[in-house]
Scaffold this active site. Structure first.
Site, PDB file in Angstrom:
ATOM      1  N   ASP A 206     -23.952  46.543  47.979  1.00  0.00           N
ATOM      2  CA  ASP A 206     -25.170  47.339  48.057  1.00  0.00           C
ATOM      3  C   ASP A 206     -25.694  47.490  46.623  1.00  0.00           C
ATOM      4  O   ASP A 206     -25.134  48.222  45.820  1.00  0.00           O
ATOM      5  CB  ASP A 206     -24.814  48.685  48.694  1.00  0.00           C
ATOM      6  N   GLN A 209     -28.873  50.641  43.852  1.00  0.00           N
ATOM      7  CA  GLN A 209     -28.893  51.513  42.682  1.00  0.00           C
ATOM      8  C   GLN A 209     -28.700  50.727  41.378  1.00  0.00           C
ATOM      9  O   GLN A 209     -28.970  51.230  40.299  1.00  0.00           O
ATOM     10  CB  GLN A 209     -27.766  52.531  42.844  1.00  0.00           C
TER      11      GLN A 209
HETATM   12  C1  PLP Z   1     -31.126  54.408  48.097  1.00  0.00           C
HETATM   13  C2  PLP Z   1     -29.839  53.795  48.435  1.00  0.00           C
HETATM   14  C3  PLP Z   1     -29.610  53.251  49.694  1.00  0.00           C
HETATM   15  C4  PLP Z   1     -30.611  53.313  50.810  1.00  0.00           C
HETATM   16  O1  PLP Z   1     -31.769  52.640  50.474  1.00  0.00           O
HETATM   17  P1  PLP Z   1     -33.047  52.700  51.447  1.00  0.00           P
HETATM   18  O2  PLP Z   1     -34.158  52.189  50.614  1.00  0.00           O
HETATM   19  O3  PLP Z   1     -33.211  54.151  51.827  1.00  0.00           O
HETATM   20  O4  PLP Z   1     -32.735  51.861  52.618  1.00  0.00           O
HETATM   21  C5  PLP Z   1     -28.386  52.659  49.932  1.00  0.00           C
HETATM   22  N1  PLP Z   1     -27.453  52.597  48.982  1.00  0.00           N
HETATM   23  C6  PLP Z   1     -27.638  53.107  47.740  1.00  0.00           C
HETATM   24  C7  PLP Z   1     -26.568  52.970  46.716  1.00  0.00           C
HETATM   25  C8  PLP Z   1     -28.835  53.720  47.432  1.00  0.00           C
HETATM   26  O5  PLP Z   1     -29.024  54.223  46.215  1.00  0.00           O
END
Ligand code: PLP
Length: 412
Positions: A206, A209
């Site tokens: 993911d 960030q």
């Molecule tokens: C913001 C965030 C998400 C979710 O992102 P969306 O744009 O709301 O789908 C997932 N993981 C992390 C680490 C984030 O900072």
């Protein structure tokens, strides 16, 4: 480390002029926007692209023979290629447009339902955003796979040795964030990806960030899936991308059915379109995708090296200054972290601090930051989180410090 302003390699006042929203007042004060980890602000260069799209060539893509449709299609596909190059991805069709990180994760988790069997294992880090926990829990319920958690230490760092112990031939997928949104911890993802591959496990990172702060070379990382959202990278909301290695994307079934994702349809049998369209059912956020590419151009015009150097300076400055306030407690003190400070003041509720800061024009986030397991670890209801961007200044940090002191004296 030096915190002298003359170390700054770019002119922050010039940069700020690109962001019209930074001119506005909130509750009578000039806005100090320190909630960049939730969403970043959008520069005029990107706003112009959005206005131009709707003013000049708004049309549906990949279908029409008419000029507007062709123009929109060309720009949208050029955006895909821009994003491909930005993340150093081998093939353009390995970039799937999504509505954001959450969508990307759900797409992969849902696809793994057809791959996992009862007793298979999934590893998740203790530092995750809810959007990287809940879809996998749903997947486990569906398949009988088992979710295991890589623990973290008091500094908010993953315990690598525990990960090594949890990893086995049963592990089918490992997922974690590149950077924690709640604490700013930068995870050692390359090490984790390489290790996971020795057991044949896929890795989903993911990158929501990390993408605004760190250059991610996805081929060098050899990661299987990487997901981001444009709105954390100075682009619009409602658009993001999923990167997947071609062989994985071919293995996963389509996520949604609809227009655009098919090759042929009859009531007897439908065949699916080739990548990337197989995963892009329906009319996408065309303008969003094009604006996302413009946001990447904007980031590149400053450069990640400059961004990182300046943001680290802000982080150091704010950490030193905040630490002078009595009763200050920081959460997440990892050696490697982005410019995020999560804190509490002894005896005060983060929500009360956040509310008073807002009265003084300062936007921070308070609460669990969609990462309740981290709050449970520290046995707290939440934190105040100040997250910085390259358009923030030391003068703004001084205003934060003054406001926190004032809030503290009002709440005491
Ligand atoms: C913001 C965030 C998400 C979710 O992102 P969306 O744009 O709301 O789908 C997932 N993981 C992390 C680490 C984030 O900072």
């Amino acid at each position: 480390m030096s915190i002298a302003t003359n170390n700054i390699a770019f002119n922050v006042e010039e940069i700020r002029k690109d962001f019209p929203i930074l001119e506005r007042k909130v509750n009578g004060y000039p806005l100090v926007y320190l909630d960049n980890a939730a969403t970043s602000q959008t520069p005029q260069q990107v706003i112009d692209v959005i206005v131009n799209y709707y003013s000049n060539y708004n049309a549906n893509i990949h279908r029409g023979v008419h000029s507007l449709s062709q123009e929109a299609t060309d720009k949208y596909e050029a955006a895909r290629i821009k994003i491909q190059h930005h993340f150093n991805v081998k093939k353009a069709h390995e970039i799937i447009f999504t509505s954001g990180t959450t969508h990307g994760i759900n797409l992969v988790a849902s696809g793994f339902a057809s791959i996992l069997k009862k007793g298979d294992e999934i590893l998740v880090s203790a530092l995750e955003h809810h959007s990287n926990i809940v879809p996998w829990q749903m997947l486990c319920e569906k398949t009988g796979a088992i979710l295991k958690v890589i623990p973290m230490n008091e500094q908010g760092e993953l315990i690598y040795e525990s990960f090594e112990k949890l990893l086995s031939e049963k592990t089918k997928i490992v997922f974690l964030n590149h950077v924690s949104n709640a604490l700013g911890t930068i995870n050692p993802i390359k090490k984790i990806i390489d290790k996971a591959h020795t057991k044949g496990a896929a890795v989903l990172i993911d990158g929501a960030q990390a993408a605004p702060h760190i250059k991610a070379d996805l081929q060098a990382l050899d990661v299987d899936f990487y997901v981001v959202s444009a709105h954390k990278m100075y682009g619009p909301t409602g658009v993001g991308v999923l990167y997947g290695k071609e062989e994985w994307l071919n293995k996963l079934p389509p996520y949604q059915g609809g227009g655009e994702m098919i090759a042929t349809v009859s009531f007897e049998k439908t065949t699916y379109a080739e990548l990337p369209h197989k995963f892009e059912a329906g009319t996408p956020n065309i303008c969003g995708g094009i604006a996302f590419a413009a946001a990447i151009d904007y980031i590149d015009s400053i450069g990640f090296e400059t961004i990182a150097r300046y943001e680290q300076e802000l982080l150091n400055y704010a950490t030193i200054k905040l630490n002078e306030i009595e009763g200050m407690k920081f959460y997440g003190t990892s050696r490697e972290k982005t410019a995020v400070i999560s804190f509490n003041i002894e005896g005060l509720h983060p929500y009360d601090i956040g509310t008073l800061l807002d009265k003084m024009g300062i936007a921070v986030r308070t609460g669990h930051h969609c990462a309740q397991p981290i709050m449970d670890f520290y046995k707290i209801p939440g934190t105040v989180r100040a997250s910085f961007s390259f358009y923030n200044t030391k003068a703004e940090i001084d205003r934060l410090i003054e406001a926190v002191k004032k809030a503290k004296s009002m709440l005491a």
